[in-house]
Design a protein around this motif. Structure first.
Motif, PDB file in Angstrom:
ATOM      1  N   SER A 217      19.021  16.037 -19.737  1.00  0.00           N
ATOM      2  CA  SER A 217      18.026  15.855 -18.823  1.00  0.00           C
ATOM      3  C   SER A 217      16.998  17.164 -18.699  1.00  0.00           C
ATOM      4  N   GLN A 221      13.044  17.686 -19.545  1.00  0.00           N
ATOM      5  CA  GLN A 221      11.912  18.132 -18.662  1.00  0.00           C
ATOM      6  C   GLN A 221      11.285  19.340 -19.325  1.00  0.00           C
ATOM      7  N   ASP A 222      11.904  20.238 -20.114  1.00  0.00           N
ATOM      8  CA  ASP A 222      11.273  21.380 -20.563  1.00  0.00           C
ATOM      9  C   ASP A 222      10.455  20.859 -21.807  1.00  0.00           C
ATOM     10  N   SER A 224       8.757  18.237 -21.660  1.00  0.00           N
ATOM     11  CA  SER A 224       7.475  17.526 -20.916  1.00  0.00           C
ATOM     12  C   SER A 224       6.371  18.516 -20.670  1.00  0.00           C
ATOM     13  N   HIS A 225       7.350  19.731 -20.103  1.00  0.00           N
ATOM     14  CA  HIS A 225       6.154  20.927 -19.783  1.00  0.00           C
ATOM     15  C   HIS A 225       5.533  21.328 -20.901  1.00  0.00           C
TER      16      HIS A 225
END
Length: 353
Positions: A217, A221-222, A224-225
């Motif tokens: 997870s 997130q990384d 997407s960033h």
């Protein structure tokens, strides 16, 4: 016993919880799983999928031996034969065509299941070693994070089916299970690309270490960033530059710049029939050039010296001044030559006289 003898089970009295109950959707043309059995390389995944599908339809007993024909009442054996034929058809539909030709003449779904297990269930050291090597050598490469993680999870599940973990709840088993989860976390992180180095460092610095799903997870997130960062312009002034240059690129020669080279001026971005040197410059060309020069000057003030653009009127005035100065120099030079020549001739006449 007396109640069962008074009310024997008949085909018409079977309810949906009985293993011999046939739902209207239980037909021979049904394909239970999307994974087709090809051989020992995917037998573990296929067998697991088939067991789940048969359990959901309450027909698992026909292949694991808990629902045998000889254990059924005489009146239910005909119904058992129907159920066995349907399960056998499901098995034929879920294997490769080359394998299906060898089992289509069988009469028992359980015998086919046991035969496939004996042929393709290779829980030997060579198979376990090959799966372990595939896990340790798997890298993300061009795969996305979900694709890479799914492929790794499939290898883990197949490895667990060949070398299952202990199922007891003793403290030693629990510690061993934690160690296996920690190893899989390290395997997941070691296969990621180098652009996730910062995220991997942050995960490894946590105490206690997160689970594999939690690390997945965080990596998502990384990812997407990073995608958002790549889609954002590096300098805020790039938008102003593109606006200033958009007018020049959007007029006369189409939007965007091509790689074609003009055969007249030998510049890229337009064809000969659109060359300004042949068809003439548009009236707004010099004004747009001045806007682009002003925008470039605003961006590059810290790295290049200031350059002040001049207008066409100023340029013409400079040419006139230069021409005037050139004419004055020519007149002055001519006068000096005439004076020198006249003086020389006068001196010669005087000497002769």
């Amino acid at each position: 016993m007396g109640k069962d003898a008074d009310n024997p089970i008949t085909p018409s009295s079977i309810d949906f919880s009985h293993p011999l109950y046939l739902h209207p959707s239980d037909t021979q043309a049904v394909t239970l799983v999307s994974q087709v059995l090809r051989g020992s390389e995917n037998y573990e995944v296929w067998s697991r999928s088939m067991r789940l599908a048969l359990f959901a339809r309450n027909k698992l007993g026909l292949i694991d031996g808990t629902c045998l024909r000889e254990n059924q009442d005489e009146k239910l054996r005909g119904l058992w034969d129907r159920c066995n034929a349907i399960v056998l058809s499901w098995l034929v539909n879920s294997v490769d065509r080359q394998l299906a030709t060898g089992i289509v003449f069988s009469s028992s779904a359980r015998s086919v299941w046991l035969d496939l297990k004996e042929r393709f269930h290779k829980a030997d050291g060579v198979r376990i070693f090959s799966i372990h090597k595939a896990i340790t050598s798997l890298k993300q490469g061009a795969l996305s994070i979900p694709e890479y993680f799914t492929k790794l999870r499939d290898l883990w599940d197949e490895y667990d089916s060949l070398a299952p973990l202990p199922t007891c709840q003793c403290p030693t088993t629990q510690e061993y299970a934690k160690l296996v989860q920690q190893q899989r976390l390290l395997q997941f992180l070691s296969g990621l690309n180098d652009n996730y180095h910062h995220a991997k460092t942050q995960i490894l610095l946590q105490s206690p270490l997160p689970t594999v799903n939690q690390a997945y997870s965080l990596i998502c997130q990384d990812e997407s960033h990073q995608l958002i960062s790549y889609s954002t312009p590096a300098h805020p002034t790039e938008g102003a530059t593109m606006v200033a240059r958009g007018g020049r690129q959007g007029r006369g020669r189409g939007r965007g710049r091509s790689q074609e080279e003009c055969s007249h001026c030998h510049r890229k971005g337009h064809k000969r029939e659109n060359c300004y040197h042949l068809v003439g410059f548009p009236p707004s060309f010099r004004r747009q050039q001045a806007q682009v020069s002003t925008a470039d000057h605003t961006i590059n003030t810290s790295s290049s010296p200031a350059q002040t653009p001049i207008t066409q009127q100023q340029y013409d005035q400079i040419l006139k001044l230069l021409q005037k100065e050139k004419d004055d120099i020519a007149v002055t030079t001519t006068e000096c030559i005439e004076e020198t020549i006249s003086g020389h001739l006068s001196w010669q006449n005087k000497e002769d006289w």
